[in-house]
Design an enzyme around this catalytic site. Structure first.
Site, PDB file in Angstrom:
ATOM      1  CG  HIS A  55      -2.102  -0.891   1.086  1.00  0.00           C
ATOM      2  ND1 HIS A  55      -2.970  -0.810   0.037  1.00  0.00           N
ATOM      3  CD2 HIS A  55      -2.547  -1.904   1.865  1.00  0.00           C
ATOM      4  CE1 HIS A  55      -3.914  -1.728   0.179  1.00  0.00           C
ATOM      5  NE2 HIS A  55      -3.674  -2.403   1.273  1.00  0.00           N
ATOM      6  CE  LYS A  77     -12.045   6.798   3.165  1.00  0.00           C
ATOM      7  NZ  LYS A  77     -13.153   7.477   2.476  1.00  0.00           N
TER       8      LYS A  77
END
Length: 917
Positions: free
Chosen positions: A145, A575
């Protein structure tokens, strides 16, 4: 001076020495004036942190503005490299302290295997260990990532420096040797200083594969087999029943790199094939090297020691015709094994050589059988000690890694599966619009097709590029199962899973390529839903119950030993709902999943999608596993290792071994000693759960109101952080957003968290907690504080939650964050939002101190407190420089040098904070 201070003086000494050598390199390369400019900025940054007054702010601002672009880049490089050196020193100090602890014969430390095993024996549960290992499965999974900002060349430099520091701790040096070590350190630091920090081109997927596999070279291939041997020896020393016992393969290190297609169009069927081929070559090359070393060691002459008949037969089949080894059967046997393995390498990876008449191994089990012949011959002829060295480690490596090295997971978004299935149905049944069907209609249609022997795909039909690509991926998996074994690609993960039809769609695609057989209801891979958002976590248990109630799906699970894996998403839930609510909804989902699985008598394995930062589920793995609700571990756990955390945990072999041990130790304790991870004590448990629900509700509202309900917040985020620059940085193969937009909804969780870390606000790791505690205390004035303190004292989940938040707040800096806020052009918007953030930050600090009783952050963790204190003098200047660079860049000074400066600052801050992405 206290004992801890005496011990830590060695760390301070290392940091001073490395800093001095770096300073020498800077002086020699750039001259004294450059070094003095760098030191001047460092001192001003320290004053700004200490005093936070307008004079310090103005002086620092003036000093930075006076720098040319070249001087700014030099300064950024200097502080970035010092952060890297501080990391090395700190890792070596941890190793030093651990070794000193062991040498002194002190009691085993919490988190070690010896501590966990000792606790099990002391609790009278030794008999349960055998059952535990028969069914246990512990697997860290490496993922690629865009938080891994470090080049492999930089890692190599760091490892060379680390080896030199380690050498000083392990060897009593003569004055000449000490001087040589110092000179070598200086050369290593000069090499590091002269090595480019940044990549000049964007990473490809295969670059990421190569980076991920480098940790197998450094750590995994050697340290994981040693862990097994160490544990076997530890058990045998405590209980004679374990004498000569070999543990099942309960631990493997998995990977997503090369199989994760969610939002990454560059992962194709050819990439999957190349990844598997590269992995196979890596492990076969390792085996071949170990066989050569083993042959050099087993120089046993037949005239001096007998060998078994199977070993003699193995030697006779060897093509080794050297007259020098005619009476050395073990060497001849190993030569034959080496030749067959070399031929296998030709078949599986296209490298190596295949001699005439030499047959490759059809499977790793055949190689293991030949190594077992060598082992049994040694043991049966009184040479047990020789069988317990390199041969023991090689045999375990073959068992664990096979010919595929690492189990590779597939992952794709449920929306993609939905579109593909819709296209296949439209081609087979013109007029059928799958996407228009409701959930029950979809389930009915999918089950009917799964029960049918026909295929929806046709060789004569033309399919979209997306459908063709996805079907090719699944076909490549089937090829891999034939070539490398079913363990090569065992899992198919569904991102954004939100319904039963999401599971059945994958089942249908597997059927289309022969990985699922309709007649026998056998499936060759695990179908794994990933529940990510708050709503998905809440719906997950009901989705699984509905799936378990379908006879066809239940039949598939029977072919997978009645086991279902469920993945939980920490990043997107954070998030979506903020730190506190994400943690609480994950905890509740686990409790409900345990109940559902028990009801349907299905074995549960949870896969925790944790990131490096606390905002993405990060934090100490040991405490995180022990804080799981009762019944959630059950001897099995998988968890992701992401970004720069992989480097921090596994680049150094000893640190890597420690991290592998921690995962096993925590899993043992969570499973066999449930008192270590009880839910809240019965006397107050219901009240704690109720209080947590109340806290979560308030925190969720506060977080979502700021992030998703405040007009202009999206603009504030993009202007006050480095998100735009991160999106352009060559640190990963996938884009920062799932769609071409700037909306926070479309942004990936990783750059979202990394951006907040860069500006030292760390908002995803704490926002909402202060408001939640304030509201709770207002609603419960009589006993609210006592309830919260009791939760912290008695409930591992809540303790871990606050401990992680404590670490995040300690790495935050509201004054530095304020300088980033000044980048927002709209003054009204800036003041409105930053004022709210600052007030919440203050409220969160007050709440944390009230509940924990701490007077300062990280008071309960002096090691972390010391680490942060050592780093701030070198991270803080990077933040100040980054703000100045962003100002220039956004004012139009956008040449290559400006971009390089910003990217260097991102790299340096990430390296200094370590778990920021």
């Amino acid at each position: 001076m206290q004992m801890n201070e005496v011990k830590d003086e060695l760390l301070s000494s290392d940091i001073r020495q490395l800093g001095r050598l770096l300073g020498d390199a800077i002086r020699n390369h750039l001259g004294d004036p450059a070094f003095e400019r760098i030191e001047h900025v460092r001192q001003l940054a320290i004053r700004f942190r200490r005093d936070n007054d307008e004079a310090a702010r103005a002086q620092l601002s003036d000093a930075l503005q006076a720098l040319s672009q070249e001087e700014t880049t030099q300064l950024t490089r200097a502080f970035s490299y010092f952060s890297l050196l501080a990391n090395i020193a700190e890792d070596q100090h941890h190793i030093r302290r651990t070794r000193a602890h062991l040498i002194a014969g002190s009691p085993p430390r919490q988190g070690s295997l010896s501590h966990a095993v000792g606790n099990v024996f002391d609790a009278g549960k030794a008999d349960a260990l055998e059952t535990f290992f028969e069914d246990a499965f512990v697997s860290p999974v490496f993922t690629a990532h865009p938080t891994e900002v470090q080049r492999k060349s930089i890692q190599n430099c760091q490892m060379a420096i680390a080896r030199l520091l380690s050498e000083r701790d392990r060897v009593q040096m003569t004055p000449e040797e000490a001087e040589q070590n110092e000179e070598a350190l200086g050369r290593g630091i000069v090499t590091l200083w002269q090595t480019r920090l940044l990549r000049t081109s964007k990473l490809s997927v295969m670059d990421e594969v190569a980076n991920g596999l480098s940790f197998y070279d450094h750590t995994i291939l050697r340290e994981l087999p040693k862990l097994y041997s160490s544990l076997e020896t530890m058990l045998a020393q405590r209980d004679a029943r374990w004498e000569d016992a070999e543990l099942p393969n309960f631990m493997k290190v998995g990977s997503w790199i090369g199989g994760d297609r969610d939002g990454n169009p560059f992962v194709t069927a050819d990439i999957l094939r190349s990844t598997l081929q590269t992995q196979a070559d890596k492990v076969l090359d390792f085996y071949l090297g170990e066989l050569r070393k083993l042959a050099s060691q087993l120089s046993l002459a037949q005239i001096l020691n007998a060998c078994s008949e199977p070993l003699r037969a193995l030697a006779e089949r060897s093509a080794d015709a050297s007259p020098h080894r005619v009476d050395e059967p073990y060497r001849r046997a190993l030569h034959g094994i080496h030749a067959r393995l070399d031929a296998t390498r030709v078949v599986l990876s296209g490298k190596g050589k295949q001699a005439d008449g030499v047959q490759p191994y059809a499977a790793a089990a055949e190689l293991l059988a030949d190594l077992d012949v060598v082992q049994h011959s040694l043991v049966s002829n009184g040479l047990r000690a020789l069988a317990r060295g390199r041969l023991r480690q090689l045999r375990r490596a073959v068992k664990v890694f096979g010919f595929s090295l690492a189990p590779l997971d597939l992952r794709q978004n449920s929306d993609v599966h939905e579109r593909i299935v819709g296209e296949l149905f439209a081609g087979a049944q013109p007029g059928l619009v799958y996407l228009d069907l409701d959930e029950e209609q979809r389930i009915s249609l999918l089950l009917a097709e799964l029960e049918s022997p026909r295929l929806l795909t046709s060789p004569y039909a033309q399919y979209s590029e997306e459908t063709t690509s996805e079907l090719d991926i699944f076909r490549a998996v089937r090829e891999a199962h034939v070539k490398y074994g079913a363990e090569s690609v065992p899992n198919c993960i569904i991102s954004k899973a939100a319904s039963v039809s999401d599971l059945l769609e994958v089942a249908l695609l597997l059927k289309e390529v022969g990985l699922l057989r309709q007649d026998s209801r056998e499936v060759d891979v695990n179908i794994i839903p990933l529940f990510e958002t708050i709503d998905d976590l809440r719906a997950g248990p009901a989705i699984m119950a509905r799936a378990f109630g379908l006879p066809f799906y239940r039949g598939l699970l029977e072919s997978r030993a009645d086991q279902q894996e469920v993945m939980l998403g920490y990043s997107d839930s954070n998030k979506d709902g903020g730190f506190l609510t994400s943690g609480w909804e994950l905890y509740k989902a686990e409790i409900e999943l345990v109940t559902v699985f028990k009801q349907y008598q299905i074995k549960l394995r949870l896969f925790h999608g944790r990131g490096g930062s606390v905002g993405r589920g990060g934090g100490p793995s040991y405490e995180a596993i022990l804080a799981q609700p009762a019944g959630a571990v059950q001897g099995q756990i998988r968890l992701t290792e992401q970004g720069e955390v992989i480097t921090a945990k596994y680049a150094n072999p000893e640190v890597g071994r420690r991290n592998l041990e921690v995962l096993v130790a925590a899993t043992i304790q969570s499973t066999l000693l449930p008192q270590a991870q009880l839910q809240p004590k019965a006397s107050a448990g219901a009240g704690h759960l109720t209080a947590m629900e109340e806290l979560s509700g308030t925190a969720l509202n506060a977080y979502r109101d700021l992030v998703y309900g405040t007009e202009g917040f999206e603009q504030y985020f993009w202007e006050s952080t480095v998100i735009a620059e991160i999106a352009a940085l060559n640190i990963g193969s996938r884009p920062a957003s799932r769609k071409k937009s700037t909306s926070i909804e479309d942004l990936r969780a990783i750059p979202w968290v990394l951006s907040w870390a860069q500006c030292r606000l760390m908002l995803p790791g704490w926002f909402g907690f202060g408001s939640a505690v304030q509201a709770y205390l207002a609603a419960h004035p009589a006993d609210g504080a006592d309830v919260l303190r009791g939760m912290y004292t008695d409930w591992p989940f809540f303790t871990s939650l606050l401990s992680n938040m404590d670490m995040v707040l300690a790495k935050s800096d509201i004054a530095i964050a304020g300088k980033y806020a000044e980048l927002v052009k709209d003054k009204v918007l800036r003041e409105a939002i930053f004022t709210r953030i600052r007030a919440e930050y203050a409220a969160t600090l007050d709440a944390l101190k009230l509940i924990t009783g701490q007077e300062e952050l990280q008071q309960a963790n002096p090691l972390m407190q010391r680490s942060i204190r050592n780093r701030f003098p070198y991270i803080d200047p990077l933040n100040h420089v980054q703000v100045e660079l962003l100002k220039r860049f956004r004012e139009g000074k956008q040449d290559a040098a400006a971009r390089t400066g910003i990217h260097l600052s991102i790299n340096g801050i990430a390296a200094g904070l370590r778990n920021s992405g």
